[in-house]
Design an enzyme around this catalytic site. Structure first.
Site, PDB file in Angstrom:
ATOM      1  N   CYS A 229      -4.678   2.564  -3.687  1.00  0.00           N
ATOM      2  CA  CYS A 229      -3.444   3.025  -3.009  1.00  0.00           C
ATOM      3  C   CYS A 229      -2.306   2.033  -3.230  1.00  0.00           C
ATOM      4  O   CYS A 229      -1.505   1.777  -2.313  1.00  0.00           O
ATOM      5  CB  CYS A 229      -3.657   3.242  -1.518  1.00  0.00           C
ATOM      6  SG  CYS A 229      -4.905   4.455  -1.170  1.00  0.00           S
TER       7      CYS A 229
ATOM      8  N   GLN B 101      -4.786  -5.346   7.078  1.00  0.00           N
ATOM      9  CA  GLN B 101      -5.897  -6.206   6.650  1.00  0.00           C
ATOM     10  C   GLN B 101      -5.995  -7.488   7.480  1.00  0.00           C
ATOM     11  O   GLN B 101      -6.867  -8.316   7.208  1.00  0.00           O
ATOM     12  CB  GLN B 101      -5.715  -6.582   5.162  1.00  0.00           C
ATOM     13  CG  GLN B 101      -5.662  -5.404   4.203  1.00  0.00           C
ATOM     14  CD  GLN B 101      -7.022  -4.713   4.056  1.00  0.00           C
ATOM     15  OE1 GLN B 101      -8.070  -5.331   4.276  1.00  0.00           O
ATOM     16  NE2 GLN B 101      -7.016  -3.434   3.700  1.00  0.00           N
TER      17      GLN B 101
ATOM     18  N   ASP C  88       2.944  -4.932   7.998  1.00  0.00           N
ATOM     19  CA  ASP C  88       1.756  -4.094   7.838  1.00  0.00           C
ATOM     20  C   ASP C  88       0.547  -5.029   7.917  1.00  0.00           C
ATOM     21  O   ASP C  88       0.246  -5.757   6.975  1.00  0.00           O
ATOM     22  CB  ASP C  88       1.819  -3.376   6.481  1.00  0.00           C
ATOM     23  CG  ASP C  88       0.520  -2.650   6.156  1.00  0.00           C
ATOM     24  OD1 ASP C  88      -0.467  -2.831   6.892  1.00  0.00           O
ATOM     25  OD2 ASP C  88       0.491  -1.919   5.155  1.00  0.00           O
TER      26      ASP C  88
ATOM     27  N   LYS D 282     -10.374  -1.115  10.145  1.00  0.00           N
ATOM     28  CA  LYS D 282     -10.536  -2.264   9.246  1.00  0.00           C
ATOM     29  C   LYS D 282     -10.829  -3.525  10.054  1.00  0.00           C
ATOM     30  O   LYS D 282     -10.855  -4.626   9.542  1.00  0.00           O
ATOM     31  CB  LYS D 282      -9.277  -2.459   8.402  1.00  0.00           C
ATOM     32  CG  LYS D 282      -9.032  -1.300   7.434  1.00  0.00           C
ATOM     33  CD  LYS D 282      -7.753  -1.499   6.666  1.00  0.00           C
ATOM     34  CE  LYS D 282      -7.231  -0.222   6.045  1.00  0.00           C
ATOM     35  NZ  LYS D 282      -8.033   0.303   4.958  1.00  0.00           N
TER      36      LYS D 282
ATOM     37  N   HIS E 166       0.870  -1.181   0.000  1.00  0.00           N
ATOM     38  CA  HIS E 166       0.000   0.000   0.000  1.00  0.00           C
ATOM     39  C   HIS E 166       0.909   1.235   0.000  1.00  0.00           C
ATOM     40  O   HIS E 166       2.048   1.167   0.489  1.00  0.00           O
ATOM     41  CB  HIS E 166      -0.820  -0.063   1.294  1.00  0.00           C
ATOM     42  CG  HIS E 166      -1.891   0.953   1.453  1.00  0.00           C
ATOM     43  ND1 HIS E 166      -1.627   2.232   1.855  1.00  0.00           N
ATOM     44  CD2 HIS E 166      -3.231   0.876   1.289  1.00  0.00           C
ATOM     45  CE1 HIS E 166      -2.776   2.914   1.949  1.00  0.00           C
ATOM     46  NE2 HIS E 166      -3.769   2.102   1.603  1.00  0.00           N
TER      47      HIS E 166
HETATM   48  N1  PLP Z   1      -1.720  -0.816   4.566  1.00  0.00           N
HETATM   49  C1  PLP Z   1      -2.679  -1.538   3.972  1.00  0.00           C
HETATM   50  C2  PLP Z   1      -2.350  -2.897   3.445  1.00  0.00           C
HETATM   51  C3  PLP Z   1      -3.960  -1.023   3.853  1.00  0.00           C
HETATM   52  O1  PLP Z   1      -4.926  -1.740   3.283  1.00  0.00           O
HETATM   53  C4  PLP Z   1      -4.241   0.267   4.373  1.00  0.00           C
HETATM   54  C5  PLP Z   1      -5.589   0.875   4.189  1.00  0.00           C
HETATM   55  O2  PLP Z   1      -6.234   0.622   3.200  1.00  0.00           O
HETATM   56  C6  PLP Z   1      -3.225   0.970   5.015  1.00  0.00           C
HETATM   57  C7  PLP Z   1      -1.978   0.408   5.090  1.00  0.00           C
HETATM   58  C8  PLP Z   1      -3.502   2.293   5.676  1.00  0.00           C
HETATM   59  O3  PLP Z   1      -4.210   2.024   6.855  1.00  0.00           O
HETATM   60  P1  PLP Z   1      -4.893   3.157   7.766  1.00  0.00           P
HETATM   61  O4  PLP Z   1      -6.149   3.542   7.072  1.00  0.00           O
HETATM   62  O5  PLP Z   1      -5.126   2.469   9.081  1.00  0.00           O
HETATM   63  O6  PLP Z   1      -3.917   4.275   7.880  1.00  0.00           O
END
Ligand code: PLP
Length: 404
Positions: free
Chosen positions: A361, A200, A197, A223, A119
């Site tokens: 993203c 998800q 990260d 999420k 992302h």
């Molecule tokens: N990393 C991944 C894999 C994501 O899906 C997302 C959000 O879509 C993020 C980071 C960013 O997360 P946050 O909305 O908690 O900042």
């Protein structure tokens, strides 16, 4: 007041007021999940009955707010099997967590290794440090099914020992699951430090910090059926002394005079300013809600649903996929030959289907695939086959309009 439920919603959706108030078929769970009533009630209860700041005043409502906030830390610690509450730090979300670790700790590392499915939140913070591909930033390749190339990863680790590895657990765009246990194990062999990260993850899987032996694990509340503007970082105890506070100010302080300040220990030194108190309290309710259903059930439901979604989508003419569903969950991305994905989204919205189209993203992987974006259906355990049947019907209708 007597509760009135829509008769045709499943037993899980009954826990979510959104589904009682809306006919929308919600298939955008990778962007944000819906919130169960217990989470919403906890927000209302805080604001209506004991609204006060935490870690400061000592009147009874302030103490209750502090107790409930800190109780979430304990619940999350147990939920992910961390060793102690010092390892759990609340943030605004995964984006803030990655920025925090990137700028306060990982900047010391010569090389950062990421995957091809990251992302933007796990790419841009590294660019902001002036890193570019092959100049402080390395990207592990993937195969035609978007599977992580473990061999390439090992080559990169060999060439760049003691790197910082920052890799997503589940791709938000394509649903691919990285085998993080093997990734962490291999990285540690080459003395790398690993951040996962997990934006998800918690909505789909049980995770265990002791089993994974991960160094940093960043989580998203919104999420995971919890309020927005809330996330958490697990920092393995060994690293706490080396992580600098990303922001400082009120609540982080042990002693201040005009010459200098000393900070408290973790987690407080990392939580500057008034926190998202109500969000943190709601997070505990979301975690308890997940536990009340159980990950075994969640995984079974989601796996069945994911297979059904794939089977039904495959029946549609001219559909293009970019990966198989082996080792994937949640998100399924696709396009239709000669159809612009934005047009599909506009028509589906008119038929009450909520999903996301675009680059999600994740522009670098879209560029690698030579596409602008995809149509993404992302599932949660409260979706059902009825949702998928309605999606397919709507897609057929949209395609018949667009192909005219
Ligand atoms: N990393 C991944 C894999 C994501 O899906 C997302 C959000 O879509 C993020 C980071 C960013 O997360 P946050 O909305 O908690 O900042």
């Amino acid at each position: 007041m007597k509760k009135t439920y829509k008769k045709d919603i499943n037993m899980f959706k009954k826990d979510f007021p959104y589904f009682q108030n809306s006919n929308t078929i919600y298939l955008d769970n990778a962007a944000s999940t819906q919130k169960p009533k217990c989470v919403i009630d906890s927000q209302v209860e805080y604001y209506e009955k004991y609204c006060a700041n935490i870690h400061r005043s000592s009147f009874s409502h302030a103490n209750k707010a502090t107790k409930n906030y800190e109780n979430t830390r304990k619940i999350l610690k147990n939920f992910i099997n961390a060793r102690c509450i010092e390892e759990i730090i609340f943030t605004k979300g995964v984006t803030e967590s990655i920025n925090f670790i990137a700028s306060s700790y990982a900047k010391e590392f010569k090389t950062v290794i990421i995957s091809s499915l990251e992302h933007h939140s796990n790419i841009v913070p590294w660019h902001m440090q002036g890193r570019e591909l092959n100049r402080g930033l390395e990207v592990v390749s993937c195969d035609d099914n978007l599977n992580f190339n473990m061999q390439h990863f090992e080559e990169l680790l060999k060439q760049n020992p003691k790197s910082f590895v920052s890799i997503t657990h589940i791709s938000n765009a394509f649903g691919k699951i990285h085998d993080i246990k093997s990734i962490i194990h291999l990285a540690h062999k080459y003395k790398a430090v690993v951040m996962i990260d997990a934006a998800q993850s918690l909505a789909h899987f049980k995770v265990d910090m002791q089993e994974l032996e991960v160094d940093f694990f960043v989580m998203s509340g919104h999420k995971t059926f919890a309020p927005t503007g809330l996330g958490a970082i697990y920092i393995k105890k060994e690293h706490l002394k080396n992580v600098q506070a990303y922001q400082t100010g009120g609540a982080t302080i042990h002693e201040v005079d005009y010459n200098s300040s000393t900070l408290l220990n973790s987690p407080y030194k990392f939580e500057a300013g008034t926190q998202n108190i109500v969000g943190v309290i709601g997070f505990s309710k979301a975690l308890e809600y997940i536990l009340s259903i159980g990950y075994e059930k969640i995984e079974t439901i989601e796996n069945d649903l994911y297979i059904y979604l794939d089977e039904e989508l495959r029946k549609l003419d001219d559909i293009i996929f970019y990966n198989d569903i082996n080792k994937a969950i949640g998100s399924r991305s696709f396009n239709f030959k000669n159809i612009f994905h934005d047009d599909i989204a506009i028509l589906l919205d008119k038929m009450n289907i909520a999903l996301r189209v675009g680059h999600h993203c994740a522009q670098p992987i879209m560029k690698h695939l030579n596409i602008k974006g995809t149509i993404r259906v992302s599932l949660a355990f409260y979706n059902d086959k009825n949702d998928i049947d309605k999606l397919i019907k709507a897609l057929k209708k949209a395609l018949s309009i667009l192909k005219k």
